[in-house]
Design an enzyme around this catalytic site. Sequence first.
Site, PDB file in Angstrom:
ATOM      1  N   LYS A 125       0.842  -1.206   0.000  1.00 18.07           N
ATOM      2  CA  LYS A 125       0.000   0.000   0.000  1.00 18.07           C
ATOM      3  C   LYS A 125       0.875   1.254   0.000  1.00 18.07           C
ATOM      4  O   LYS A 125       0.610   2.204  -0.738  1.00 18.07           O
ATOM      5  CB  LYS A 125      -0.933   0.002   1.215  1.00 18.07           C
ATOM      6  CG  LYS A 125      -2.152  -0.893   1.054  1.00 18.07           C
ATOM      7  CD  LYS A 125      -3.239  -0.591   2.076  1.00 18.07           C
ATOM      8  CE  LYS A 125      -2.796  -0.882   3.487  1.00 18.07           C
ATOM      9  NZ  LYS A 125      -3.929  -0.693   4.447  1.00 18.07           N
ATOM     10  N   THR A 153     -18.314  -4.106  -6.330  1.00 15.35           N
ATOM     11  CA  THR A 153     -18.640  -4.067  -4.904  1.00 15.35           C
ATOM     12  C   THR A 153     -20.077  -4.515  -4.662  1.00 15.35           C
ATOM     13  O   THR A 153     -20.347  -5.297  -3.744  1.00 15.35           O
ATOM     14  CB  THR A 153     -18.445  -2.632  -4.352  1.00 15.35           C
ATOM     15  OG1 THR A 153     -17.088  -2.237  -4.569  1.00 15.35           O
ATOM     16  CG2 THR A 153     -18.742  -2.578  -2.860  1.00 15.35           C
ATOM     17  N   ILE A 154     -21.004  -4.049  -5.502  1.00 17.20           N
ATOM     18  CA  ILE A 154     -22.402  -4.460  -5.374  1.00 17.20           C
ATOM     19  C   ILE A 154     -22.558  -5.943  -5.668  1.00 17.20           C
ATOM     20  O   ILE A 154     -23.246  -6.679  -4.944  1.00 17.20           O
ATOM     21  CB  ILE A 154     -23.296  -3.633  -6.338  1.00 17.20           C
ATOM     22  CG1 ILE A 154     -23.225  -2.140  -6.013  1.00 17.20           C
ATOM     23  CG2 ILE A 154     -24.736  -4.139  -6.295  1.00 17.20           C
ATOM     24  CD1 ILE A 154     -23.661  -1.776  -4.618  1.00 17.20           C
ATOM     25  N   GLU A 208      -2.304 -10.377  -5.107  1.00 11.35           N
ATOM     26  CA  GLU A 208      -3.057 -10.010  -6.306  1.00 11.35           C
ATOM     27  C   GLU A 208      -3.391  -8.529  -6.278  1.00 11.35           C
ATOM     28  O   GLU A 208      -3.930  -8.024  -5.291  1.00 11.35           O
ATOM     29  CB  GLU A 208      -4.350 -10.825  -6.402  1.00 11.35           C
ATOM     30  CG  GLU A 208      -5.153 -10.534  -7.661  1.00 11.35           C
ATOM     31  CD  GLU A 208      -6.448 -11.318  -7.727  1.00 11.35           C
ATOM     32  OE1 GLU A 208      -6.500 -12.315  -8.478  1.00 11.35           O
ATOM     33  OE2 GLU A 208      -7.396 -10.942  -7.015  1.00 11.35           O
ATOM     34  N   LYS A 262       3.983   1.492  -1.095  1.00  6.38           N
ATOM     35  CA  LYS A 262       4.709   1.593  -2.369  1.00  6.38           C
ATOM     36  C   LYS A 262       3.798   2.021  -3.521  1.00  6.38           C
ATOM     37  O   LYS A 262       4.190   2.862  -4.353  1.00  6.38           O
ATOM     38  CB  LYS A 262       5.361   0.246  -2.685  1.00  6.38           C
ATOM     39  CG  LYS A 262       6.500  -0.102  -1.736  1.00  6.38           C
ATOM     40  CD  LYS A 262       7.141  -1.434  -2.089  1.00  6.38           C
ATOM     41  CE  LYS A 262       8.326  -1.712  -1.169  1.00  6.38           C
ATOM     42  NZ  LYS A 262       9.056  -2.944  -1.534  1.00  6.38           N
ATOM     43  N   LEU A 263       2.592   1.455  -3.580  1.00 10.48           N
ATOM     44  CA  LEU A 263       1.695   1.784  -4.683  1.00 10.48           C
ATOM     45  C   LEU A 263       1.127   3.197  -4.531  1.00 10.48           C
ATOM     46  O   LEU A 263       0.939   3.905  -5.528  1.00 10.48           O
ATOM     47  CB  LEU A 263       0.564   0.753  -4.758  1.00 10.48           C
ATOM     48  CG  LEU A 263       1.018  -0.693  -5.034  1.00 10.48           C
ATOM     49  CD1 LEU A 263      -0.175  -1.643  -5.060  1.00 10.48           C
ATOM     50  CD2 LEU A 263       1.800  -0.797  -6.340  1.00 10.48           C
ATOM     51  N   HIS A 282     -20.366  -8.271  -5.380  1.00 13.66           N
ATOM     52  CA  HIS A 282     -19.743  -9.048  -4.305  1.00 13.66           C
ATOM     53  C   HIS A 282     -20.709  -9.189  -3.125  1.00 13.66           C
ATOM     54  O   HIS A 282     -20.837 -10.273  -2.546  1.00 13.66           O
ATOM     55  CB  HIS A 282     -18.457  -8.360  -3.858  1.00 13.66           C
ATOM     56  CG  HIS A 282     -17.677  -9.119  -2.840  1.00 13.66           C
ATOM     57  ND1 HIS A 282     -16.996 -10.293  -3.139  1.00 13.66           N
ATOM     58  CD2 HIS A 282     -17.466  -8.908  -1.513  1.00 13.66           C
ATOM     59  CE1 HIS A 282     -16.399 -10.749  -2.050  1.00 13.66           C
ATOM     60  NE2 HIS A 282     -16.679  -9.927  -1.055  1.00 13.66           N
ATOM     61  N   GLU A 295      -6.174   6.917  -8.793  1.00 19.97           N
ATOM     62  CA  GLU A 295      -7.028   7.722  -7.921  1.00 19.97           C
ATOM     63  C   GLU A 295      -6.741   7.404  -6.455  1.00 19.97           C
ATOM     64  O   GLU A 295      -6.511   8.282  -5.654  1.00 19.97           O
ATOM     65  CB  GLU A 295      -8.502   7.448  -8.229  1.00 19.97           C
ATOM     66  CG  GLU A 295      -9.039   8.237  -9.395  1.00 19.97           C
ATOM     67  CD  GLU A 295      -9.084   9.729  -9.108  1.00 19.97           C
ATOM     68  OE1 GLU A 295      -9.878  10.146  -8.250  1.00 19.97           O
ATOM     69  OE2 GLU A 295      -8.315  10.467  -9.741  1.00 19.97           O
TER      70      GLU A 295
END
Length: 205
Positions: free
Chosen positions: A19, A151-152, A138, A21-22, A154, A39
């Site tokens: 997190k 998200t919905i 991943e 690093k990205l 899932h 974003e």
Amino acid sequence: MDNWDEFLVPYKQAVEELKVKLRGIRKQFTLEDDRSPIEFVTGRVKPVPSILDKMETKRIPMERIQQDMQDIAGLRMMCQFVDDIKIVVEILRKRKDFKVVEEKDYISHKKPSGYRSYHVVIEYPVQTIHGERKLLAEIQIRTLAMNFWATIEHSLNYKYNGDFPEEIQTRLQRAAEAAFRLDEEMSLIREEIQEAQLFFTKKKE
């Protein structure tokens, strides 16, 4: 598994490090006064019940879990535009602090459900008190519209345990296509959107 907490410690370490690093990539674009293709970045370690469910569904034996389950450590990178995803993937391919071992393009080749995203599976070296451990993680790269739909879907998947009523399945597929058309339309006015965002940012400053 006798101690899940101990088993998941290096995965939690990997997620926290990745997190940083990205998110650092986004920060570098900002410092260079250039628009970032990223974003925001989120990450999580898969909960134990979800690991057990996937082991059962995919028939993964306990001794193969580290090799065969690629998403115990999971990161998501959100982009505004579909073309940004290509830029982010190319950046990841060039990194020297982890190795890309597999790519799955669910944007050009969507899943039957309508799911779209780009998955990059990496081998990431975690430094522990017992030495280096190379773990799979991943990274999912998707637009904000793709992420909203995923998200919905899932959440509904948990409710129906993957067995959606036909009407819900049909509406989900329509919604997935609508989300992708939104991405396509936004891409057509990309320059205008970016100019407006730059103007707004400068005005705030």
